[in-house]
Design an enzyme around this catalytic site. Structure first.
Site, PDB file in Angstrom:
ATOM      1  N   CYS A  27     -17.521  49.107 -22.278  1.00 18.39           N
ATOM      2  CA  CYS A  27     -17.709  49.629 -20.927  1.00 18.39           C
ATOM      3  C   CYS A  27     -16.994  50.963 -20.796  1.00 18.39           C
ATOM      4  CB  CYS A  27     -17.093  48.691 -19.899  1.00 18.39           C
ATOM      5  SG  CYS A  27     -17.968  47.147 -19.709  1.00 18.39           S
ATOM      6  N   LEU A  77      -9.642  42.982 -33.519  1.00 21.63           N
ATOM      7  CA  LEU A  77      -8.566  43.423 -34.408  1.00 21.63           C
ATOM      8  C   LEU A  77      -9.015  43.523 -35.860  1.00 21.63           C
ATOM      9  CD1 LEU A  77      -5.381  41.785 -32.831  1.00 21.63           C
ATOM     10  CD2 LEU A  77      -6.084  44.177 -32.785  1.00 21.63           C
ATOM     11  N   GLN A 130     -26.224  45.520 -24.775  1.00 24.09           N
ATOM     12  CA  GLN A 130     -25.711  44.239 -24.302  1.00 24.09           C
ATOM     13  C   GLN A 130     -26.063  44.102 -22.817  1.00 24.09           C
ATOM     14  OE1 GLN A 130     -21.403  43.704 -23.501  1.00 24.09           O
ATOM     15  NE2 GLN A 130     -21.483  41.989 -24.929  1.00 24.09           N
ATOM     16  N   ARG A 146     -23.405  37.542 -27.518  1.00 28.15           N
ATOM     17  CA  ARG A 146     -21.971  37.522 -27.822  1.00 28.15           C
ATOM     18  C   ARG A 146     -21.434  36.233 -27.237  1.00 28.15           C
ATOM     19  NH1 ARG A 146     -17.580  42.365 -27.658  1.00 28.15           N
ATOM     20  NH2 ARG A 146     -18.355  42.560 -29.770  1.00 28.15           N
ATOM     21  N   TYR A 181     -17.450  36.346 -18.291  1.00 25.74           N
ATOM     22  CA  TYR A 181     -18.484  36.804 -17.361  1.00 25.74           C
ATOM     23  C   TYR A 181     -19.423  35.642 -17.022  1.00 25.74           C
ATOM     24  CZ  TYR A 181     -16.206  41.170 -18.272  1.00 25.74           C
ATOM     25  OH  TYR A 181     -15.234  42.135 -18.359  1.00 25.74           O
ATOM     26  N   SER A 235     -18.821  48.114 -31.386  1.00 22.69           N
ATOM     27  CA  SER A 235     -18.846  47.045 -30.385  1.00 22.69           C
ATOM     28  C   SER A 235     -19.136  47.634 -29.006  1.00 22.69           C
ATOM     29  CB  SER A 235     -17.457  46.389 -30.385  1.00 22.69           C
ATOM     30  OG  SER A 235     -17.509  45.096 -29.874  1.00 22.69           O
TER      31      SER A 235
HETATM   32  C1  LIG Z   1     -12.792  50.232 -23.506  1.00 23.39           C
HETATM   33  C2  LIG Z   1     -13.336  48.885 -23.860  1.00 23.39           C
HETATM   34  C3  LIG Z   1     -14.476  48.418 -23.226  1.00 23.39           C
HETATM   35  C4  LIG Z   1     -15.030  47.174 -23.581  1.00 23.39           C
HETATM   36  N1  LIG Z   1     -16.225  46.785 -23.027  1.00 23.39           N
HETATM   37  C5  LIG Z   1     -16.861  45.705 -23.529  1.00 23.39           C
HETATM   38  C6  LIG Z   1     -18.195  45.423 -23.184  1.00 23.39           C
HETATM   39  O1  LIG Z   1     -18.861  46.185 -22.488  1.00 23.39           O
HETATM   40  N2  LIG Z   1     -18.737  44.278 -23.668  1.00 23.39           N
HETATM   41  C7  LIG Z   1     -18.068  43.452 -24.521  1.00 23.39           C
HETATM   42  O2  LIG Z   1     -18.611  42.421 -24.936  1.00 23.39           O
HETATM   43  N3  LIG Z   1     -16.807  43.724 -24.900  1.00 23.39           N
HETATM   44  C8  LIG Z   1     -16.213  44.843 -24.453  1.00 23.39           C
HETATM   45  N4  LIG Z   1     -14.972  45.179 -24.911  1.00 23.39           N
HETATM   46  C9  LIG Z   1     -14.375  44.344 -25.958  1.00 23.39           C
HETATM   47  C10 LIG Z   1     -14.704  44.938 -27.333  1.00 23.39           C
HETATM   48  O3  LIG Z   1     -16.100  45.018 -27.541  1.00 23.39           O
HETATM   49  C11 LIG Z   1     -14.066  44.114 -28.446  1.00 23.39           C
HETATM   50  O4  LIG Z   1     -14.626  42.830 -28.450  1.00 23.39           O
HETATM   51  C12 LIG Z   1     -12.542  44.021 -28.295  1.00 23.39           C
HETATM   52  O5  LIG Z   1     -11.996  45.275 -27.934  1.00 23.39           O
HETATM   53  C13 LIG Z   1     -11.879  43.570 -29.596  1.00 23.39           C
HETATM   54  O6  LIG Z   1     -12.256  44.439 -30.643  1.00 23.39           O
HETATM   55  P1  LIG Z   1     -11.264  45.601 -31.219  1.00 23.39           P
HETATM   56  O7  LIG Z   1      -9.993  44.891 -31.631  1.00 23.39           O
HETATM   57  O8  LIG Z   1     -12.027  46.174 -32.384  1.00 23.39           O
HETATM   58  O9  LIG Z   1     -11.027  46.589 -30.132  1.00 23.39           O
HETATM   59  C14 LIG Z   1     -14.390  46.382 -24.549  1.00 23.39           C
HETATM   60  C15 LIG Z   1     -13.218  46.846 -25.157  1.00 23.39           C
HETATM   61  C16 LIG Z   1     -12.704  48.073 -24.850  1.00 23.39           C
HETATM   62  C17 LIG Z   1     -11.472  48.579 -25.567  1.00 23.39           C
END
Ligand SMILES: Cc1cc2nc3c(=O)[nH]c(=O)nc-3n(C[C@H](O)[C@H](O)[C@H](O)COP(=O)(O)O)c2cc1C
Length: 367
Positions: free
Chosen positions: A26, A302, A101, A231, A183, A23
């Site tokens: 940032c 998650l 993205q 997204r 956003y 995913s």
């Molecule tokens: C460090 C970090 C940076 C993130 N940056 C973005 C991003 O640039 N674009 C985005 O759509 N979501 C971003 N997210 C959200 C993740 O892509 C993801 O949707 C969210 O963490 C839930 O997934 P997970 O439970 O697998 O972590 C970020 C999440 C984390 C932890």
């Protein structure tokens, strides 16, 4: 055992080795939008993580559309050259396909990095004026954005188009627009943040008008064969916010505008919004969107255990899964999941002697 998660996926001109995406995440580590050695290392590592697709973090289409001073951008030749170095590196050493993205922060811009507090930048920290559909702050301690004029919309739309041209030139295998997490484009879609009383506010149809105009402008310049997606938010998790019904309508409209896929996420429209804490909380939303809108669907949130990811794909709830934090914890998550699921995964030649066979039965914790 045949794994659904590790089965290939072909859509809209791209062939992915499996259904796993890293995913976008940032890193808040860029220099005026330019990727640097951090990105080279971070993305280089994840290009050999076992995921079929590695999506580069939210990359902002104008300087004032960044979230923080450290956010990645594609608004200058310098940004493009810096990202080219990283893309070329990942292609040279890695096996994953590469997505990007493209985003605009809107009222969540001009913020501190998360580890600096994640609030609006204070005086002295070089804050900038943010823009949004309405002059309403993201939360109590946030700066009030300026309500966008039609000139702002034209400028932002042109910036999305220009950044997309750069992404196409860089040869990304997939391109996705950020219409989630509060956003700019999401903030137009949601009645929580869009209180306009012109043709861009009010009904969902009106609230979709600006985001759809951006999508159409971008679609017009992305060659067929490069999947273009978004997204989206499956729910705002707030009274008066976007509902799953709205999400289906948005996905249908995006498909009609020519998008090839959606990634279903949720939340983030306002500081007080809270995502559910359950594993795979977006999966039921994705399942419904996939079924009713008939569009290639990824989901995220998650998803941590290989068997959980496998079931999502095997049961037809999504076409792909994306994982974020699990890949930070275990950058070879895909390799480990392949061991758990009895599947195979592409490795670079230098690592061909990696030896999952030496530890049979050593499935990943949590299955
Ligand atoms: C460090 C970090 C940076 C993130 N940056 C973005 C991003 O640039 N674009 C985005 O759509 N979501 C971003 N997210 C959200 C993740 O892509 C993801 O949707 C969210 O963490 C839930 O997934 P997970 O439970 O697998 O972590 C970020 C999440 C984390 C932890």
């Amino acid at each position: 055992m045949t794994s659904a998660l590790f089965s290939p996926l072909a859509f809209a001109g791209v062939n992915l080795d499996n259904r796993i995406a890293v995913s976008p995440m940032c890193q808040y580590s860029a220099d005026d939008g330019c990727a640097n050695d951090w990105h080279l290392t971070h993305l280089g590592m994840l290009a050999n993580s076992g995921a079929g697709l590695l999506v580069v973090e939210a990359t902002h289409v104008e300087r004032l559309g960044r979230i923080t001073h450290g956010c990645l951008g594609l608004y200058s030749d310098a940004n493009e050259a810096a990202l080219k170095r990283v893309v070329d590196h990942c292609r040279r050493i890695g096996v994953a396909k590469l997505g990007i993205q493209l985003a605009h922060s809107g009222r969540k811009g001009s913020a501190q990095r998360p580890w600096e507090g994640g609030q609006s930048l204070k005086t002295g920290a070089d804050p900038w004026e943010t823009i949004a559909p309405s002059a309403m702050p993201f939360g109590p301690d946030w700066a009030i954005p300026r309500a966008m004029t039609e000139e702002d919309m034209a400028r932002v739309s042109a910036a999305f188009v220009e950044a997309t041209r750069r992404a196409v030139r860089l040869g990304f295998d997939t391109i996705e627009l950020h219409l989630a997490h509060g956003y700019l484009l999401h903030s137009f879609l949601s009645a929580v943040s869009n209180k306009r009383n012109d043709g861009y506010g009010g009904t969902l149809e009106n609230r979709m008008r600006f985001p759809l105009s951006v999508v159409s402008a971008v679609r017009a310049i992305v060659p067929k064969g490069v999947p273009l997606g978004a997204r989206i938010t499956g729910s705002d998790w707030m009274d008066g916010g976007l509902t799953p019904d709205d999400a289906v309508a948005v996905a249908k409209a995006l498909k009609a505008a020519g998008l090839d896929f959606v990634c279903v996420s949720s939340g983030g429209v306002a500081a007080e919004a809270r995502n559910p804490p359950q594993a795979g909380y977006n999966v039921p939303l994705a399942e419904r969107i996939r079924r009713e809108a008939g569009i290639t669907t990824r989901t995220v949130g998650l998803i941590v255990a290989p068997k959980q990811a496998e079931a999502i794909i095997a049961e037809g709830k999504a076409d792909m899964v994306a994982l974020a934090r699990a890949f930070l914890d275990e950058p070879h998550w895909g390799w480990q999941a392949a061991v758990t699921l009895g599947a195979d995964v592409k490795r670079p030649p230098q690592y061909q002697r990696a030896a999952p066979a030496l530890w049979p039965g050593k499935a990943m914790a949590g299955g």
